[in-house]
Write a protein that holds these residues in place. Structure first.
Motif, PDB file in Angstrom:
ATOM      1  N   ALA A   1       0.834  -1.204   0.000  1.00 51.99           N
ATOM      2  CA  ALA A   1       0.000   0.000   0.000  1.00 51.99           C
ATOM      3  C   ALA A   1       0.868   1.253   0.000  1.00 51.99           C
ATOM      4  CB  ALA A   1      -0.930  -0.009   1.207  1.00 51.99           C
ATOM      5  N   SER A   2       1.952   1.219   0.782  1.00 49.39           N
ATOM      6  CA  SER A   2       2.860   2.362   0.826  1.00 49.39           C
ATOM      7  C   SER A   2       3.595   2.543  -0.495  1.00 49.39           C
ATOM      8  CB  SER A   2       3.867   2.172   1.963  1.00 49.39           C
ATOM      9  OG  SER A   2       4.812   3.211   1.980  1.00 49.39           O
TER      10      SER A   2
ATOM     11  N   ASP B   1       1.073   3.589  -3.120  1.00 48.18           N
ATOM     12  CA  ASP B   1       0.339   4.785  -2.720  1.00 48.18           C
ATOM     13  C   ASP B   1      -1.171   4.599  -2.901  1.00 48.18           C
ATOM     14  OD1 ASP B   1       0.037   7.324  -1.694  1.00 48.18           O
ATOM     15  OD2 ASP B   1       0.244   8.319  -3.641  1.00 48.18           O
ATOM     16  N   ILE B   2      -1.657   3.453  -2.440  1.00 41.48           N
ATOM     17  CA  ILE B   2      -3.085   3.185  -2.464  1.00 41.48           C
ATOM     18  C   ILE B   2      -3.470   2.555  -1.120  1.00 41.48           C
ATOM     19  CG2 ILE B   2      -3.260   2.887  -4.963  1.00 41.48           C
ATOM     20  CD1 ILE B   2      -3.137  -0.096  -4.573  1.00 41.48           C
ATOM     21  N   SER B   3      -4.756   2.360  -0.900  1.00 42.71           N
ATOM     22  CA  SER B   3      -5.222   1.846   0.387  1.00 42.71           C
ATOM     23  C   SER B   3      -4.926   0.356   0.531  1.00 42.71           C
ATOM     24  CB  SER B   3      -6.733   2.059   0.513  1.00 42.71           C
ATOM     25  OG  SER B   3      -7.428   1.203  -0.384  1.00 42.71           O
ATOM     26  N   ARG B   4      -4.894  -0.100   1.781  1.00 41.65           N
ATOM     27  CA  ARG B   4      -4.701  -1.528   2.034  1.00 41.65           C
ATOM     28  C   ARG B   4      -5.866  -2.333   1.471  1.00 41.65           C
ATOM     29  NH1 ARG B   4      -3.053  -3.015   8.077  1.00 41.65           N
ATOM     30  NH2 ARG B   4      -3.110  -5.063   7.077  1.00 41.65           N
TER      31      ARG B   4
END
Length: 226
Positions: free
Chosen positions: A45-46, A49-52
């Motif tokens: 996710a990091s 750059d998106i949500s889990r």
């Protein structure tokens, strides 16, 4: 970075989950993430750059493709490429290929065969130009995609799509382990399949099965020498 693996993607992108699946799939195919490596939602996710949640959905897509496996309290990992898995996957593919070419043989037009020949021409040109194996395999998979579409059986096509990513990874592993035979035979074997398809020859189904089983045996031999 432009990817040479575009034709291996199995679904049109619909959102962030599909983007996550595409990015992780390409990392697996490029060898950035190796077979057996863990895939951690927080890190992905990091990195992406998106949500889990989107990552979790993307990993579920890859699980359906057979590229990753999840276990209770053991997280998600890229599949291992083992001889046992190769036996299963290539046996299934051999059965699917026989049905695909049998069905395609009754439907393929002269124009369809000409398009398949043109695809083999592209493979030959890329081979001569020294293309990376990833590019050759993507074109190879695309050739077989065309056969399955010609077969006109949607359930057969779905069964193929369920294992095609695994086939790509297994074939990549085969060549990366030092099996140079692939480059030597890829053009001739596909040309022969088109010739038999055009002629409606009785040996087409056996040739298609042999094409697959020889690939499986080559991978298993390469794994044994690893």
């Amino acid at each position: 970075m432009e990817s040479s693996l575009g034709s291996i993607r199995t679904a049109q992108r619909r959102g962030l989950a599909d983007e996550a699946a595409d990015r992780v799939r390409e990392a697996i195919f490029a060898g950035v993430v190796a077979p057996g490596d863990p895939l951690r939602e927080v890190e992905l996710a990091s990195s992406l750059d998106i949500s889990r949640g989107a990552v979790r959905e993307g990993l579920a897509v890859l699980a359906r493709e057979g590229l990753v496996r999840s276990g209770w309290h053991r997280g998600t990992k890229v599949i291992e490429v083992t001889a046992a898995d190769a036996e299963e996957v290539y046996a299934l593919r051999a059965a699917l290929e026989r049905l695909a070419v049998r069905s395609a043989s009754g439907r393929a037009t002269a124009d369809d065969c000409a398009e398949l020949d043109a695809q083999v021409d592209v493979i030959a040109a890329e081979l001569t130009a020294g293309a990376e194996v990833g590019r050759l395999l993507a074109l190879d998979i695309d050739f077989h995609d065309r056969i399955y579409r010609l077969a006109g059986n949607q359930r057969l096509l779905a069964a193929w799509q369920a294992i095609r990513s695994q086939i790509y990874l297994f074939q990549l592993t085969r060549v990366r382990l030092g099996d140079e035979q692939y480059r030597e035979i890829v053009v001739a074997e596909h040309r022969e399949l088109v010739r038999l398809l055009r002629a409606g020859h009785d040996s087409l189904e056996q040739a298609a099965e042999d094409h697959v089983r020889d690939a499986g045996r080559s991978l298993i031999a390469a794994l044994a020498q690893r």
